[in-house]
Design a protein around this motif. Structure first.
Motif, PDB file in Angstrom:
ATOM      1  N   SER A 165      -5.150  -7.392  12.681  1.00 34.00           N
ATOM      2  CA  SER A 165      -4.992  -7.472  11.230  1.00 34.00           C
ATOM      3  C   SER A 165      -5.649  -6.289  10.545  1.00 34.00           C
ATOM      4  O   SER A 165      -5.185  -5.827   9.505  1.00 34.00           O
ATOM      5  CB  SER A 165      -5.614  -8.755  10.678  1.00 34.00           C
ATOM      6  OG  SER A 165      -4.952  -9.878  11.166  1.00 34.00           O
ATOM      7  N   ILE A 166      -6.731  -5.809  11.115  1.00 33.98           N
ATOM      8  CA  ILE A 166      -7.452  -4.704  10.491  1.00 33.98           C
ATOM      9  C   ILE A 166      -6.577  -3.457  10.392  1.00 33.98           C
ATOM     10  O   ILE A 166      -6.675  -2.691   9.441  1.00 33.98           O
ATOM     11  CB  ILE A 166      -8.796  -4.422  11.207  1.00 33.98           C
ATOM     12  CG1 ILE A 166      -9.698  -3.621  10.268  1.00 33.98           C
ATOM     13  CG2 ILE A 166      -8.585  -3.734  12.538  1.00 33.98           C
ATOM     14  CD1 ILE A 166     -11.152  -3.702  10.594  1.00 33.98           C
ATOM     15  N   GLU A 167      -5.691  -3.281  11.370  1.00 36.38           N
ATOM     16  CA  GLU A 167      -4.794  -2.117  11.331  1.00 36.38           C
ATOM     17  C   GLU A 167      -3.796  -2.219  10.181  1.00 36.38           C
ATOM     18  O   GLU A 167      -3.375  -1.204   9.639  1.00 36.38           O
ATOM     19  CB  GLU A 167      -4.071  -1.952  12.668  1.00 36.38           C
ATOM     20  CG  GLU A 167      -4.965  -1.430  13.769  1.00 36.38           C
ATOM     21  CD  GLU A 167      -5.635  -0.097  13.437  1.00 36.38           C
ATOM     22  OE1 GLU A 167      -4.962   0.820  12.904  1.00 36.38           O
ATOM     23  OE2 GLU A 167      -6.846   0.019  13.686  1.00 36.38           O
ATOM     24  N   ALA A 168      -3.426  -3.427   9.807  1.00 40.20           N
ATOM     25  CA  ALA A 168      -2.486  -3.605   8.701  1.00 40.20           C
ATOM     26  C   ALA A 168      -3.168  -3.368   7.354  1.00 40.20           C
ATOM     27  O   ALA A 168      -2.536  -2.898   6.410  1.00 40.20           O
ATOM     28  CB  ALA A 168      -1.894  -5.011   8.735  1.00 40.20           C
ATOM     29  N   ILE A 169      -4.441  -3.681   7.281  1.00 39.41           N
ATOM     30  CA  ILE A 169      -5.165  -3.592   6.015  1.00 39.41           C
ATOM     31  C   ILE A 169      -5.927  -2.275   5.871  1.00 39.41           C
ATOM     32  O   ILE A 169      -5.918  -1.652   4.816  1.00 39.41           O
ATOM     33  CB  ILE A 169      -6.135  -4.781   5.877  1.00 39.41           C
ATOM     34  CG1 ILE A 169      -5.325  -6.072   5.820  1.00 39.41           C
ATOM     35  CG2 ILE A 169      -7.039  -4.647   4.672  1.00 39.41           C
ATOM     36  CD1 ILE A 169      -6.142  -7.310   5.991  1.00 39.41           C
ATOM     37  N   ALA A 170      -6.589  -1.866   6.943  1.00 42.71           N
ATOM     38  CA  ALA A 170      -7.417  -0.657   6.896  1.00 42.71           C
ATOM     39  C   ALA A 170      -7.218   0.148   8.181  1.00 42.71           C
ATOM     40  O   ALA A 170      -8.099   0.196   9.035  1.00 42.71           O
ATOM     41  CB  ALA A 170      -8.868  -1.040   6.701  1.00 42.71           C
TER      42      ALA A 170
END
Length: 192
Positions: A165-170
Motif C-alpha cells: 500500500s505504501i507504494e500506492a500512496i508514497a
C-alpha cells in the motif's frame, strides 16, 4: 516435511507451506491433509477445528519471528530497537500471509495453542525490555507506553509495506529512514 515427521508436525509444516501460496482463507483441513499425504480425517486427531490448525500454523510463524528478532544485535540499545524494527518489517514483507494470520486474533483466539500467553505477551515483553534498555537505569511506567506506541506505529508500517500500500500512496519511501524517525520520536525523553 518427511514421512518420519510426526503427523501433527507434518500437518503444521504443510499448513505453513500452503499458507504463503493460498492465504488463510483458502487453507482448509482437507487441502492440508492432501498436502501432507494423509487422509482427510487425519487432521481431526490433532486439531479439532480448522482454527486450531491455523493457530498451530501461526505459532510456527511466531517462533520464526522470535528467532529473527533474537538474532538482532547492535552496539547501542537504540540501534537494537531500530534493527529489531527492520527485522519485523522484513519478516512481514517476506511472509505477508503468515504475518497477517499471526495477528488475526478474531480467528485464533480460543483456537488452542494459547498464542497470547505463549507468543504474543512474551514477544511484547521482549519489545518492552528493548525500549526500557534505551531509557537506562530508572526506567519508569512510561516505558510501557513508549513500547506500545512504537510497536503500533511499527506494525502499521509493516502492514503497509507488506501489502505494498505504501507504494500506492508514497512511492519510493525510504523505509529505513521512516523507521528511524519513528524510533527517535517514540524514544525521545518526555518533555516535562
Amino acid at each position: 516435511m518427511t514421512d518420519a515427521e510426526p503427523l501433527r508436525e507434518r500437518l503444521v509444516t504443510a499448513g505453513v507451506a500452503m499458507l504463503e501460496e493460498v492465504g488463510a482463507a483458502e487453507l482448509g483441513l482437507r487441502a492440508i491433509a492432501r498436502e501432507a499425504g494423509v487422509s482427510h480425517g487425519a487432521p481431526r486427531r490433532h486439531f479439532p477445528t480448522h482454527n486450531a490448525l491455523l493457530a498451530a500454523v501461526a505459532a510456527r510463524g511466531y517462533a520464526d519471528l522470535r528467532t529473527e528478532i533474537d538474532a538482532v544485535g547492535g552496539d547501542t540499545p537504540e540501534e537494537r530497537v531500530r534493527r529489531t524494527c527492520l527485522a519485523y518489517i522484513r519478516f512481514a514483507t517476506a511472509r505477508p500471509e503468515m504475518f497477517t494470520l499471526m495477528f488475526r486474533h478474531d480467528l485464533l483466539e480460543g483456537a488452542g495453542g494459547n498464542l497470547r500467553v505463549t507468543w504474543s505477551l512474551p514477544l511484547f515483553a521482549h519489545w518492552r525490555q528493548l525500549v526500557a534498555d534505551c531509557a537506562g537505569p530508572g526506567a519508569d511506567e512510561r516505558t510501557g507506553e513508549q513500547a506500545l506506541g512504537l510497536w503500533t506505529q511499527l506494525h502499521g508500517i509493516a502492514v503497509v509495506v507488506a501489502n505494498r500500500s505504501i507504494e500506492a500512496i508514497a512511492p519510493g519511501t525510504d523505509i529505513e529512514a521512516l523507521v528511524g524517525r519513528a524510533v527517535a520520536r517514540h524514544l525521545a525523553p518526555d518533555p516535562d
